[in-house]
Design an enzyme around this catalytic site. Structure first.
Site, short mmCIF file in Angstrom:
data_model
loop_
_atom_site.label_atom_id
_atom_site.label_comp_id
_atom_site.label_asym_id
_atom_site.label_seq_id
_atom_site.Cartn_x
_atom_site.Cartn_y
_atom_site.Cartn_z
N ASN A 138 36.67 46.70 41.46
CA ASN A 138 37.90 46.11 40.95
C ASN A 138 39.07 47.09 41.02
OD1 ASN A 138 36.84 43.63 40.51
ND2 ASN A 138 36.77 43.76 38.29
N GLY A 191 47.17 40.22 37.47
CA GLY A 191 46.90 39.98 36.05
C GLY A 191 45.45 39.54 35.90
N CYS A 238 40.19 40.70 34.57
CA CYS A 238 39.39 41.77 35.17
C CYS A 238 40.20 42.99 35.59
CB CYS A 238 38.63 41.21 36.38
SG CYS A 238 37.35 40.02 35.94
#
Length: 438
Positions: free
Chosen positions: A210, A259, A262
């Site tokens: 991520n 946004g 995660c």
């Protein structure tokens, strides 16, 4: 067929439980919210996620998917227990593990036979050890703890779960490895890998993935901002670098920042994990700073257009969710723009296909809401686009011009071609491209 318990029926837990039931397993989902459990028992899906409702209804009818508020009842017959509990950011941005460790403590008192406990939530490195220790304090039977991070994209979660790019499993137990491999085999028949590793590496894999994607998005936003200064076109730059297979085409679309549940949380949590180990993630520090400013990058442009005074200006806002095909508004750029616009005295009317009720709960009467995208445009001085919903991509521009007081668009997602907007007579300001003046 496996008997599975899923503790927590948020976004990850509900998708996980429903998709496992869809492949023939017996799944019981546990949640402390009795009203939510009752709604689910009645066939109501508490989140918006494309295609989930069909699987949800089918598996309830087939008696493969059920719900309870009683943890002891939920885990009694389960061989595998998934912990899909929230890990919200604490005051310092680090992941708050109180819910996971609280349930782990309860599980130790309830286990009557061997079970595999699976961390499905996104958690910092070392959480599996903490969960194991919390259970072991009271456990009188053998058990194993596995780290199994999820890689679900909101809006595509069902497809991502049913046909994963990869399944990552962190375990040091051969017994747990066999059980988890059997569980996931039906999902990887197309040849995508089940990757076994140690627990800490599995935990870090999710954060690293991520954080890398967030960095890629942020880098492209920086390039877009520079394009505007030098007169380059970010769309051409994006195509030019995306054709390099080492870089790839995905996550190169500029906009008003990322946004959701995660990227913001995980980037911050990884940065804090570094600090806790006397390591400074300088790249992530920059990513967080750039993304924070990017969310409102259109506001100065709007101020300049209206000569520094937005008082009483009517602004239509298309898109409230942090991305299309979800009702999730966590860290949504639209919320930041609403705050700036209302502080400046603007009057905002918003439309979103799914997220309006969630925004109403946050902003109350600060803004108005419309029934559809066109109703929001009546007599407005400008349109602001914050989310790239499909319904916004091919609007009736003639109808828009007839409704708007002034044909002005500030597009935070680059939905339209600059040349097209020029031909249609709009003032059009987007991200990283030339501004069209009427």
């Amino acid at each position: 067929m496996k008997k599975i318990a899923v503790v927590g029926t948020g976004y990850v837990g509900l998708v996980t439980g429903t998709c496992f039931a869809e492949t023939g397993n017996q799944v019981i989902c546990v949640d402390i919210d009795s009203k939510k459990v009752e709604r689910m028992r009645n066939g109501e899906v508490p989140i918006y996620e494309p295609h989930l409702d069909v699987l949800f209804e089918r598996n309830i009818k087939a008696n493969r998917l059920s719900f309870t508020t009683n943890l002891e009842e939920g885990i009694r017959d389960a061989e595998i227990i998934f912990l899909a509990l929230p890990t919200p950011p604490g005051e310092d941005g680090s992941a708050d593990l109180r819910y996971i460790l609280g349930v782990a403590d309860d599980l130790g008192k309830l286990l009557k036979d061997y079970k595999v406990i699976v961390d499905k939530s996104t958690v910092p490195v070392g959480t599996a050890e903490k969960v194991h220790a919390a259970i072991a304090k009271n456990a009188t039977v053998d058990f194993d703890v596995v780290s199994n991070p999820e890689f679900l994209r909101e809006g595509f979660a069902v497809d991502d779960f049913m046909k994963p790019d990869r399944v990552v499993l962190g375990t040091s137990s051969e017994r747990a490895e066999r059980i988890m491999e059997q569980l996931y085999k039906p999902f990887v028949r197309q040849g995508n890998p089940i990757i076994f590793m140690d627990e800490k590496s599995a935990e870090l894999t999710k954060y690293a993935a991520n954080a890398f994607l967030a960095t890629k998005i942020t880098f492209m936003n920086e390039i877009a901002n520079f394009c505007e200064l030098v007169g380059a076109d970010v769309d051409k730059v994006r195509i030019g670098i995306g054709s390099d297979e080492r870089i790839g085409k995905r996550f190169l679309f500029p906009g008003i920042g990322y946004g959701g549940s995660c990227f913001p949380k995980d980037v911050h949590a990884l940065y804090n994990s570094g600090a806790e180990n006397q390591f400074s993630f300088e790249i992530l520090k920059a990513v967080m700073a750039v993304n924070e400013s990017q969310k409102t990058v259109l506001f100065p442009k709007m101020q300049n257009f209206f000569r520094g005074d937005l008082t009483g200006k009517k602004i239509a806002l298309w898109g409230l969710a942090f991305k299309p095909d979800t009702d999730d508004i966590r860290e949504a750029p639209a919320l930041y723009m609403i705050e700036e616009l209302t502080k400046a005295g603007a009057i905002v009317t918003a439309y979103d296909p799914e997220a309006m009720e969630n925004v109403k709960a946050v902003v109350g009467t600060q803004i108005s809401f419309s029934e559809n995208e066109y109703d929001a445009l009546k007599d407005v001085d400008a349109l602001l686009i914050c989310t790239e919903w499909g319904v916004f991509r091919n609007p009736d521009f003639d109808k828009m011009k007839s409704l708007m007081k002034d044909s002005v668009i500030f597009d935070g997602r680059n939905l339209f071609e600059v040349s097209e907007m020029n031909n249609k007579g709009f003032y059009y300001s987007s991200i990283g491209r030339s501004v069209v003046s009427k």
